[in-house]
Structures are given as structure tokens and as C-alpha cells.
Design a protein around this motif. Sequence first.
Motif, PDB file in Angstrom:
ATOM      1  N   TYR A 170      10.684   4.379  -3.572  1.00  0.00           N
ATOM      2  CA  TYR A 170      11.692   3.580  -2.866  1.00  0.00           C
ATOM      3  C   TYR A 170      11.120   3.257  -1.488  1.00  0.00           C
ATOM      4  N   SER A 171      10.328   2.206  -1.464  1.00  0.00           N
ATOM      5  CA  SER A 171       9.488   1.940  -0.303  1.00  0.00           C
ATOM      6  C   SER A 171      10.083   0.905   0.650  1.00  0.00           C
ATOM      7  N   ARG A 172      10.099   1.248   1.933  1.00  0.00           N
ATOM      8  CA  ARG A 172      10.538   0.276   2.946  1.00  0.00           C
ATOM      9  C   ARG A 172       9.552  -0.887   3.021  1.00  0.00           C
ATOM     10  N   THR A 173       8.277  -0.562   2.919  1.00  0.00           N
ATOM     11  CA  THR A 173       7.250  -1.619   2.965  1.00  0.00           C
ATOM     12  C   THR A 173       7.500  -2.637   1.857  1.00  0.00           C
ATOM     13  N   ASP A 174       7.793  -2.124   0.665  1.00  0.00           N
ATOM     14  CA  ASP A 174       8.068  -3.026  -0.467  1.00  0.00           C
ATOM     15  C   ASP A 174       9.287  -3.901  -0.186  1.00  0.00           C
TER      16      ASP A 174
ATOM     17  N   MET B 195       3.147  -3.509   8.806  1.00  0.00           N
ATOM     18  CA  MET B 195       3.179  -2.044   8.688  1.00  0.00           C
ATOM     19  C   MET B 195       4.576  -1.526   8.996  1.00  0.00           C
ATOM     20  N   THR B 196       4.915  -0.427   8.341  1.00  0.00           N
ATOM     21  CA  THR B 196       6.167   0.258   8.649  1.00  0.00           C
ATOM     22  C   THR B 196       5.807   1.674   9.096  1.00  0.00           C
ATOM     23  N   GLY B 197       6.556   2.178  10.060  1.00  0.00           N
ATOM     24  CA  GLY B 197       6.263   3.526  10.561  1.00  0.00           C
ATOM     25  C   GLY B 197       7.528   4.212  11.025  1.00  0.00           C
ATOM     26  N   GLY B 198       7.476   5.526  11.044  1.00  0.00           N
ATOM     27  CA  GLY B 198       8.649   6.297  11.435  1.00  0.00           C
ATOM     28  C   GLY B 198       8.926   6.240  12.923  1.00  0.00           C
ATOM     29  N   SER B 199       7.898   5.971  13.717  1.00  0.00           N
ATOM     30  CA  SER B 199       8.099   5.985  15.166  1.00  0.00           C
ATOM     31  C   SER B 199       7.370   4.810  15.810  1.00  0.00           C
ATOM     32  N   PRO B 200       7.746   4.514  17.079  1.00  0.00           N
ATOM     33  CA  PRO B 200       7.043   3.416  17.769  1.00  0.00           C
ATOM     34  C   PRO B 200       5.634   3.835  18.210  1.00  0.00           C
ATOM     35  N   ALA B 201       5.337   5.133  18.092  1.00  0.00           N
ATOM     36  CA  ALA B 201       4.064   5.644  18.615  1.00  0.00           C
ATOM     37  C   ALA B 201       2.852   4.979  17.958  1.00  0.00           C
ATOM     38  N   HIS B 202       3.034   4.528  16.719  1.00  0.00           N
ATOM     39  CA  HIS B 202       1.891   3.966  16.011  1.00  0.00           C
ATOM     40  C   HIS B 202       1.961   2.458  15.814  1.00  0.00           C
ATOM     41  N   LEU B 203       2.672   1.848  16.759  1.00  0.00           N
ATOM     42  CA  LEU B 203       2.825   0.389  16.807  1.00  0.00           C
ATOM     43  C   LEU B 203       1.481  -0.339  16.714  1.00  0.00           C
TER      44      LEU B 203
ATOM     45  N   SER C 225       1.578  -1.963   4.577  1.00  0.00           N
ATOM     46  CA  SER C 225       1.302  -0.528   4.388  1.00  0.00           C
ATOM     47  C   SER C 225       2.187   0.291   5.314  1.00  0.00           C
ATOM     48  N   PRO C 226       2.676   1.430   4.827  1.00  0.00           N
ATOM     49  CA  PRO C 226       3.286   2.372   5.773  1.00  0.00           C
ATOM     50  C   PRO C 226       2.185   3.001   6.626  1.00  0.00           C
ATOM     51  N   VAL C 227       2.566   3.503   7.792  1.00  0.00           N
ATOM     52  CA  VAL C 227       1.630   4.296   8.580  1.00  0.00           C
ATOM     53  C   VAL C 227       1.640   5.699   8.006  1.00  0.00           C
ATOM     54  N   TYR C 228       0.469   6.175   7.638  1.00  0.00           N
ATOM     55  CA  TYR C 228       0.305   7.573   7.217  1.00  0.00           C
ATOM     56  C   TYR C 228      -0.723   8.182   8.162  1.00  0.00           C
ATOM     57  N   LYS C 229      -0.328   9.197   8.883  1.00  0.00           N
ATOM     58  CA  LYS C 229      -1.240   9.880   9.822  1.00  0.00           C
ATOM     59  C   LYS C 229      -1.987   8.865  10.688  1.00  0.00           C
ATOM     60  N   ALA C 230      -1.197   7.978  11.274  1.00  0.00           N
ATOM     61  CA  ALA C 230      -1.683   7.035  12.289  1.00  0.00           C
ATOM     62  C   ALA C 230      -2.513   5.864  11.754  1.00  0.00           C
TER      63      ALA C 230
ATOM     64  N   VAL D 112       3.259  -7.838  11.864  1.00  0.00           N
ATOM     65  CA  VAL D 112       4.548  -7.295  12.324  1.00  0.00           C
ATOM     66  C   VAL D 112       4.620  -5.810  11.974  1.00  0.00           C
ATOM     67  N   TYR D 113       5.097  -5.017  12.956  1.00  0.00           N
ATOM     68  CA  TYR D 113       5.290  -3.579  12.772  1.00  0.00           C
ATOM     69  C   TYR D 113       6.790  -3.276  12.767  1.00  0.00           C
ATOM     70  N   PHE D 114       7.234  -2.573  11.737  1.00  0.00           N
ATOM     71  CA  PHE D 114       8.643  -2.203  11.613  1.00  0.00           C
ATOM     72  C   PHE D 114       8.794  -0.696  11.768  1.00  0.00           C
TER      73      PHE D 114
ATOM     74  N   GLY E 290       0.807  -1.221   0.000  1.00  0.00           N
ATOM     75  CA  GLY E 290       0.000   0.000   0.000  1.00  0.00           C
ATOM     76  C   GLY E 290       0.834   1.262   0.000  1.00  0.00           C
ATOM     77  N   SER E 291       2.124   1.148  -0.323  1.00  0.00           N
ATOM     78  CA  SER E 291       2.957   2.357  -0.313  1.00  0.00           C
ATOM     79  C   SER E 291       3.021   3.000  -1.688  1.00  0.00           C
ATOM     80  N   PRO E 292       2.725   4.296  -1.752  1.00  0.00           N
ATOM     81  CA  PRO E 292       2.865   4.998  -3.037  1.00  0.00           C
ATOM     82  C   PRO E 292       4.299   5.445  -3.290  1.00  0.00           C
TER      83      PRO E 292
HETATM   84  C1  LIG Z   1       2.436  11.339   4.465  1.00  0.00           C
HETATM   85  C2  LIG Z   1       3.165  10.569   5.527  1.00  0.00           C
HETATM   86  C3  LIG Z   1       2.586  10.386   6.769  1.00  0.00           C
HETATM   87  C4  LIG Z   1       3.247   9.663   7.758  1.00  0.00           C
HETATM   88  N1  LIG Z   1       2.635   9.491   8.970  1.00  0.00           N
HETATM   89  C5  LIG Z   1       3.260   8.731   9.922  1.00  0.00           C
HETATM   90  C6  LIG Z   1       2.618   8.493  11.169  1.00  0.00           C
HETATM   91  O1  LIG Z   1       1.526   8.974  11.451  1.00  0.00           O
HETATM   92  N2  LIG Z   1       3.267   7.702  12.075  1.00  0.00           N
HETATM   93  C7  LIG Z   1       4.501   7.154  11.823  1.00  0.00           C
HETATM   94  O2  LIG Z   1       5.029   6.422  12.667  1.00  0.00           O
HETATM   95  N3  LIG Z   1       5.124   7.365  10.634  1.00  0.00           N
HETATM   96  C8  LIG Z   1       4.530   8.134   9.679  1.00  0.00           C
HETATM   97  N4  LIG Z   1       5.145   8.340   8.472  1.00  0.00           N
HETATM   98  C9  LIG Z   1       6.425   7.667   8.197  1.00  0.00           C
HETATM   99  C10 LIG Z   1       6.227   6.399   7.367  1.00  0.00           C
HETATM  100  O3  LIG Z   1       5.219   5.568   7.902  1.00  0.00           O
HETATM  101  C11 LIG Z   1       7.509   5.571   7.329  1.00  0.00           C
HETATM  102  O4  LIG Z   1       8.592   6.340   6.878  1.00  0.00           O
HETATM  103  C12 LIG Z   1       7.325   4.331   6.463  1.00  0.00           C
HETATM  104  O5  LIG Z   1       8.374   3.420   6.685  1.00  0.00           O
HETATM  105  C13 LIG Z   1       7.296   4.677   4.972  1.00  0.00           C
HETATM  106  O6  LIG Z   1       7.086   3.477   4.271  1.00  0.00           O
HETATM  107  P1  LIG Z   1       7.366   3.355   2.711  1.00  0.00           P
HETATM  108  O7  LIG Z   1       8.832   3.639   2.516  1.00  0.00           O
HETATM  109  O8  LIG Z   1       6.999   1.958   2.387  1.00  0.00           O
HETATM  110  O9  LIG Z   1       6.482   4.348   2.021  1.00  0.00           O
HETATM  111  C14 LIG Z   1       4.516   9.091   7.489  1.00  0.00           C
HETATM  112  C15 LIG Z   1       5.110   9.296   6.227  1.00  0.00           C
HETATM  113  C16 LIG Z   1       4.446  10.027   5.249  1.00  0.00           C
HETATM  114  C17 LIG Z   1       5.096  10.214   3.890  1.00  0.00           C
END
Ligand SMILES: Cc1cc2nc3c(=O)[nH]c(=O)nc-3n(C[C@H](O)[C@H](O)[C@H](O)COP(=O)(O)O)c2cc1C
Length: 181
Positions: free
Chosen positions: A14-18, A107-115, A75-80, A137-139, A9-11
Amino acid sequence: MSEIILLSGSPSEYSRTDLVLQYAGTKLKQEGYSITHVSVRDIPADDIFNLRFDSPALKELTLLIQGADGVIVGSPVYKAAYTGVLKALLDLLPQDVLAGKTVLPIMTGGSPAHLLAIEYSLKPLLSALKGQSQQGVYFQDCQIDKKQVGNPIIDVNVLERLKKELYYFVETVNRKRDYVL
Ligand SMILES: Cc1cc2nc3c(=O)[nH]c(=O)nc-3n(C[C@H](O)[C@H](O)[C@H](O)COP(=O)(O)O)c2cc1C
């Protein structure tokens, strides 16, 4: 041979999810599973945003999923939550497209907050499509190295978690397949 679909689900180009999905796919391929990797980026944006239920790409994806034994949805986490484009794509598929399918959410996310985004966002979505979700699994981004060829997961604990989840995933897929035969 069991068919497994990897749905990303990553647009992002160069996607980490992919990368995580590709790693999982490689592991499953080594075990003899047939793998097809589909990304939201493979579906024409025009079809998604104009709600073209009769899109050939969507029909093909539906048939792929319906013919699969298991689906790994990443899917990456986007806005939680999961990405909007993943939801927009799934909105166009039949409401029971995952019926009877074993599904592994990732799921992949930038922080642990959205585990817990897997629990409160992705799993309910997959369940609405009648999928049977594994734990998932959450990364975090810091656990994935995009430059590392072959295996991008640099955190041993989360790598172990993924391997365990893949083990349970194939165990469930095989049990269901044997039952059907
Ligand atoms: C538009 C946008 C919104 C994001 N929102 C969150 C978020 O709410 N929480 C979080 O932990 N990471 C957030 N991130 C970080 C991504 O989830 C993280 O970098 C993820 O690994 C990206 O995956 P991808 O490389 O497969 O697209 C956001 C990134 C983008 C671009």
C-alpha cells in the motif's frame, strides 16, 4: 499518442509513491497520454536478485521504457536515498535505457529532512542512465492521505508543485516529439 511510463520503486503493498504516480497518470491520461504503470513489485524478485539479464520481464520493461516518450520515476526515501530494490532493478537495465527521455523524479519521505534526496540520490542515478531529469517533487507522508480516493495529495502547495512539474514535463515531451516528427 505519447507514451508515458510510471515506474515505482516502492516494495510496499500500500504505497504512497504508487498513489502519487497513479494520480499523475490519471491527470496525464485526461490530457490524452497513454500511461503504463510498472512497479518493482511486478518484476520477479528471483530475476532481480539472481541478476538475470535475460529475464523476459526485464526485457519487456526495457522495451517499454525505450519506446516511451517520457518516464516518471517514483521512489520512497529509504535510509536517505532511493530504495535498494529500485537500484537493483535499474542495475539490470541497459546503461543508456533512459537516453533521450524526459524524466520526472518523484520521492516520498517520512520527514522533511531528506527533501534533497531527489538531488543527491535519484537525479544522479537517472542521469547515469542518460535520462534528462525535470526538477522533481518531494512529498512528505503527512501530505498524502492514503484513504482519499482519486486525489491522495492533501497539501495544496505540494499539489500545485506537482501540477506545475507535470505541465513542464508534458511541454518537454511534446517539444521533443514535434522535433522528431
Ligand atoms: C526501510 C525504510 C526506511 C526509511 N527511511 C526513511 C528516511 O531515511 N527518510 C525519510 O524521510 N523517510 C524514510 N522512510 C519513510 C518512507 O520514505 C515514507 O513512509 C514513504 O512515504 C514510503 O513510501 P511508500 O508508501 O511508497 O513505500 C523509510 C521507510 C522505510 C520502510
